[in-house]
Design a protein around this motif. Structure first.
Motif, PDB file in Angstrom:
ATOM      1  N   ALA A  90      32.398 -15.252  24.836  1.00 51.81           N
ATOM      2  CA  ALA A  90      33.065 -14.429  23.829  1.00 51.81           C
ATOM      3  C   ALA A  90      32.605 -12.972  23.899  1.00 51.81           C
ATOM      4  CB  ALA A  90      32.786 -14.984  22.439  1.00 51.81           C
ATOM      5  N   LEU A  91      33.535 -12.054  23.763  1.00 54.22           N
ATOM      6  CA  LEU A  91      33.191 -10.637  23.698  1.00 54.22           C
ATOM      7  C   LEU A  91      32.910 -10.199  22.265  1.00 54.22           C
ATOM      8  CD1 LEU A  91      35.701  -9.074  26.249  1.00 54.22           C
ATOM      9  CD2 LEU A  91      33.244  -9.403  26.508  1.00 54.22           C
ATOM     10  N   ARG A  92      33.348 -10.988  21.308  1.00 53.34           N
ATOM     11  CA  ARG A  92      33.086 -10.686  19.897  1.00 53.34           C
ATOM     12  C   ARG A  92      31.731 -11.256  19.488  1.00 53.34           C
ATOM     13  NH1 ARG A  92      38.672 -12.109  16.781  1.00 53.34           N
ATOM     14  NH2 ARG A  92      39.712 -10.155  17.233  1.00 53.34           N
ATOM     15  N   PRO A  93      31.078 -10.616  18.515  1.00 48.94           N
ATOM     16  CA  PRO A  93      29.807 -11.165  18.044  1.00 48.94           C
ATOM     17  C   PRO A  93      30.026 -12.475  17.291  1.00 48.94           C
ATOM     18  CG  PRO A  93      30.460  -9.280  16.719  1.00 48.94           C
ATOM     19  CD  PRO A  93      31.440  -9.369  17.839  1.00 48.94           C
ATOM     20  N   LYS A  94      29.057 -13.363  17.386  1.00 52.06           N
ATOM     21  CA  LYS A  94      29.128 -14.630  16.667  1.00 52.06           C
ATOM     22  C   LYS A  94      28.824 -14.425  15.183  1.00 52.06           C
ATOM     23  CE  LYS A  94      29.326 -19.117  16.376  1.00 52.06           C
ATOM     24  NZ  LYS A  94      30.573 -19.809  16.434  1.00 52.06           N
ATOM     25  N   ARG A  95      27.987 -13.441  14.898  1.00 56.86           N
ATOM     26  CA  ARG A  95      27.611 -13.166  13.513  1.00 56.86           C
ATOM     27  C   ARG A  95      27.407 -11.665  13.327  1.00 56.86           C
ATOM     28  NH1 ARG A  95      24.151 -17.222  10.042  1.00 56.86           N
ATOM     29  NH2 ARG A  95      24.933 -16.449   8.094  1.00 56.86           N
ATOM     30  N   VAL A  96      27.833 -11.144  12.196  1.00 57.38           N
ATOM     31  CA  VAL A  96      27.657  -9.732  11.877  1.00 57.38           C
ATOM     32  C   VAL A  96      26.914  -9.631  10.552  1.00 57.38           C
ATOM     33  CG1 VAL A  96      28.829  -7.555  11.367  1.00 57.38           C
ATOM     34  CG2 VAL A  96      29.784  -9.100  13.084  1.00 57.38           C
ATOM     35  N   LEU A  97      25.791  -8.919  10.576  1.00 58.80           N
ATOM     36  CA  LEU A  97      24.988  -8.724   9.369  1.00 58.80           C
ATOM     37  C   LEU A  97      25.100  -7.261   8.949  1.00 58.80           C
ATOM     38  CD1 LEU A  97      21.831 -10.712  10.511  1.00 58.80           C
ATOM     39  CD2 LEU A  97      23.668 -11.507   9.019  1.00 58.80           C
ATOM     40  N   SER A  98      25.557  -7.033   7.745  1.00 56.62           N
ATOM     41  CA  SER A  98      25.728  -5.679   7.237  1.00 56.62           C
ATOM     42  C   SER A  98      24.423  -5.196   6.600  1.00 56.62           C
ATOM     43  CB  SER A  98      26.844  -5.653   6.194  1.00 56.62           C
ATOM     44  OG  SER A  98      26.895  -4.394   5.570  1.00 56.62           O
ATOM     45  N   ARG A  99      24.043  -3.968   6.901  1.00 59.41           N
ATOM     46  CA  ARG A  99      22.828  -3.402   6.335  1.00 59.41           C
ATOM     47  C   ARG A  99      22.925  -3.300   4.811  1.00 59.41           C
ATOM     48  NH1 ARG A  99      20.256   1.993   8.673  1.00 59.41           N
ATOM     49  NH2 ARG A  99      22.433   2.406   9.120  1.00 59.41           N
ATOM     50  N   LYS A 100      24.126  -3.121   4.295  1.00 56.46           N
ATOM     51  CA  LYS A 100      24.313  -2.961   2.860  1.00 56.46           C
ATOM     52  C   LYS A 100      24.017  -4.225   2.076  1.00 56.46           C
ATOM     53  CE  LYS A 100      27.772   0.592   3.498  1.00 56.46           C
ATOM     54  NZ  LYS A 100      29.175   0.959   3.436  1.00 56.46           N
ATOM     55  N   THR A 101      24.243  -5.392   2.668  1.00 53.06           N
ATOM     56  CA  THR A 101      24.078  -6.652   1.937  1.00 53.06           C
ATOM     57  C   THR A 101      22.896  -7.482   2.423  1.00 53.06           C
ATOM     58  OG1 THR A 101      25.595  -7.808   3.424  1.00 53.06           O
ATOM     59  CG2 THR A 101      26.537  -6.796   1.443  1.00 53.06           C
ATOM     60  N   LEU A 102      22.213  -7.051   3.475  1.00 52.78           N
ATOM     61  CA  LEU A 102      21.114  -7.824   4.041  1.00 52.78           C
ATOM     62  C   LEU A 102      19.812  -7.527   3.310  1.00 52.78           C
ATOM     63  CD1 LEU A 102      20.503  -9.817   6.375  1.00 52.78           C
ATOM     64  CD2 LEU A 102      19.857  -7.833   7.733  1.00 52.78           C
ATOM     65  N   VAL A 103      19.131  -8.575   2.867  1.00 52.01           N
ATOM     66  CA  VAL A 103      17.855  -8.443   2.170  1.00 52.01           C
ATOM     67  C   VAL A 103      16.852  -9.378   2.838  1.00 52.01           C
ATOM     68  CG1 VAL A 103      16.644  -8.776  -0.021  1.00 52.01           C
ATOM     69  CG2 VAL A 103      18.974  -7.904  -0.011  1.00 52.01           C
ATOM     70  N   VAL A 104      15.675  -8.840   3.198  1.00 50.06           N
ATOM     71  CA  VAL A 104      14.616  -9.657   3.779  1.00 50.06           C
ATOM     72  C   VAL A 104      13.807 -10.238   2.634  1.00 50.06           C
ATOM     73  CG1 VAL A 104      12.567  -9.675   5.234  1.00 50.06           C
ATOM     74  CG2 VAL A 104      14.517  -8.244   5.844  1.00 50.06           C
ATOM     75  N   GLU A 105      13.730 -11.568   2.566  1.00 48.64           N
ATOM     76  CA  GLU A 105      13.009 -12.242   1.491  1.00 48.64           C
ATOM     77  C   GLU A 105      11.550 -12.515   1.846  1.00 48.64           C
ATOM     78  OE1 GLU A 105      15.484 -15.644   0.814  1.00 48.64           O
ATOM     79  OE2 GLU A 105      17.009 -14.447  -0.220  1.00 48.64           O
ATOM     80  N   ARG A 106      11.318 -12.950   3.093  1.00 43.41           N
ATOM     81  CA  ARG A 106       9.942 -13.189   3.527  1.00 43.41           C
ATOM     82  C   ARG A 106       9.900 -13.318   5.044  1.00 43.41           C
ATOM     83  NH1 ARG A 106       7.832 -18.598   4.263  1.00 43.41           N
ATOM     84  NH2 ARG A 106       9.557 -20.049   4.461  1.00 43.41           N
ATOM     85  N   ARG A 107       8.687 -13.278   5.569  1.00 39.94           N
ATOM     86  CA  ARG A 107       8.525 -13.500   6.999  1.00 39.94           C
ATOM     87  C   ARG A 107       7.405 -14.508   7.221  1.00 39.94           C
ATOM     88  NH1 ARG A 107       5.929  -8.019   9.588  1.00 39.94           N
ATOM     89  NH2 ARG A 107       4.041  -8.001   8.355  1.00 39.94           N
ATOM     90  N   ARG A 108       7.501 -15.176   8.363  1.00 39.28           N
ATOM     91  CA  ARG A 108       6.510 -16.197   8.688  1.00 39.28           C
ATOM     92  C   ARG A 108       6.429 -16.362  10.194  1.00 39.28           C
ATOM     93  NH1 ARG A 108       9.026 -20.968  10.148  1.00 39.28           N
ATOM     94  NH2 ARG A 108      11.226 -21.140   9.604  1.00 39.28           N
ATOM     95  N   LEU A 109       5.388 -17.043  10.620  1.00 36.62           N
ATOM     96  CA  LEU A 109       5.235 -17.372  12.029  1.00 36.62           C
ATOM     97  C   LEU A 109       5.950 -18.684  12.318  1.00 36.62           C
ATOM     98  CD1 LEU A 109       1.453 -16.509  12.492  1.00 36.62           C
ATOM     99  CD2 LEU A 109       3.432 -15.148  13.194  1.00 36.62           C
ATOM    100  N   PRO A 110       6.361 -18.912  13.565  1.00 35.51           N
ATOM    101  CA  PRO A 110       6.997 -20.189  13.906  1.00 35.51           C
ATOM    102  C   PRO A 110       6.063 -21.363  13.631  1.00 35.51           C
ATOM    103  CG  PRO A 110       7.285 -18.594  15.673  1.00 35.51           C
ATOM    104  CD  PRO A 110       6.336 -17.990  14.689  1.00 35.51           C
ATOM    105  N   LEU A 132      14.405  -4.419   0.737  1.00 33.61           N
ATOM    106  CA  LEU A 132      13.266  -5.317   0.928  1.00 33.61           C
ATOM    107  C   LEU A 132      12.891  -5.909  -0.420  1.00 33.61           C
ATOM    108  CD1 LEU A 132      11.089  -3.328   3.442  1.00 33.61           C
ATOM    109  CD2 LEU A 132      12.650  -5.197   3.888  1.00 33.61           C
ATOM    110  N   ALA A 133      12.968  -7.226  -0.524  1.00 30.25           N
ATOM    111  CA  ALA A 133      12.729  -7.892  -1.785  1.00 30.25           C
ATOM    112  C   ALA A 133      11.251  -7.946  -2.127  1.00 30.25           C
ATOM    113  CB  ALA A 133      13.310  -9.306  -1.758  1.00 30.25           C
ATOM    114  N   SER A 134      10.379  -8.015  -1.122  1.00 29.48           N
ATOM    115  CA  SER A 134       8.952  -8.161  -1.371  1.00 29.48           C
ATOM    116  C   SER A 134       8.150  -7.338  -0.379  1.00 29.48           C
ATOM    117  CB  SER A 134       8.554  -9.626  -1.267  1.00 29.48           C
ATOM    118  OG  SER A 134       7.163  -9.753  -1.364  1.00 29.48           O
ATOM    119  N   GLN A 135       7.130  -6.656  -0.872  1.00 34.36           N
ATOM    120  CA  GLN A 135       6.266  -5.874   0.002  1.00 34.36           C
ATOM    121  C   GLN A 135       4.956  -6.588   0.296  1.00 34.36           C
ATOM    122  OE1 GLN A 135       6.998  -3.147   1.614  1.00 34.36           O
ATOM    123  NE2 GLN A 135       9.024  -2.994   0.727  1.00 34.36           N
ATOM    124  N   ASP A 136       4.642  -7.645  -0.423  1.00 33.42           N
ATOM    125  CA  ASP A 136       3.363  -8.336  -0.227  1.00 33.42           C
ATOM    126  C   ASP A 136       3.531  -9.561   0.678  1.00 33.42           C
ATOM    127  OD1 ASP A 136       4.897  -8.900  -2.522  1.00 33.42           O
ATOM    128  OD2 ASP A 136       3.338 -10.219  -3.296  1.00 33.42           O
TER     129      ASP A 136
END
Length: 151
Positions: free
Chosen positions: A71-91, A143-147
């Protein structure tokens, strides 16, 4: 003679498919702004469902393309306006077997729909900078959380 022709046709089909994959990648990546990025497409089994690909920053959007797709089209598009990072973790668990050791998983939501993306630790900083970017004087609520725990 029919067997040789069949093998020849099979080899030709495989070569054409590989050529199309390489041309597709060259077309999508020609303008830069590309990062290696995996997206979790299924959450049925813990630690599984990750699909490798690459993301392309295009203005206000992060467009994700599957690595092995025509496919030449993206499978998923994430908009900066609606994207919020809730948390991060290691695999964890099975995830450690399916991605490189230095990768980080970000739990996000886009239009209130959860999405998990994984990328190299060195790429996370650039991704968060892109996500937080706002006009001078504006406050970015993305960014929902800074800690977060150190990854």
């Amino acid at each position: 003679m029919e067997i040789v022709e069949g093998i020849g046709i099979g080899v030709a089909v495989v070569l054409v498919a590989l050529l199309i994959l390489f041309v597709r990648r060259a077309v999508v990546t020609r303008s830069g702004g590309i990062i290696r990025l995996s997206v979790r497409v299924s959450t049925i089994l813990d630690g599984r469902g990750w699909s490798p690909g690459f993301g392309r920053f295009s203005g206000e959007e992060l467009r994700w393309y599957r690595m092995f797709s025509f496919a030449l089209r993206p499978k998923r598009v994430l908009s900066r306006k609606t994207l919020v990072v809730e948390r991060r973790r290691l695999p964890e668990g099975q995830e450690r077997l399916s991605m490189p050791a230095d990768w980080v998983i970000l739990r996000c939501s886009s239009q209130r729909v959860p999405v998990e993306i994984a990328m190299a630790r060195s790429t996370v900083t650039g991704f968060l900078s892109w996500l937080e970017a706002a006009p001078p004087g504006a406050v970015s609520p993305r960014l929902a959380s800074q800690d977060w725990p150190a990854a």
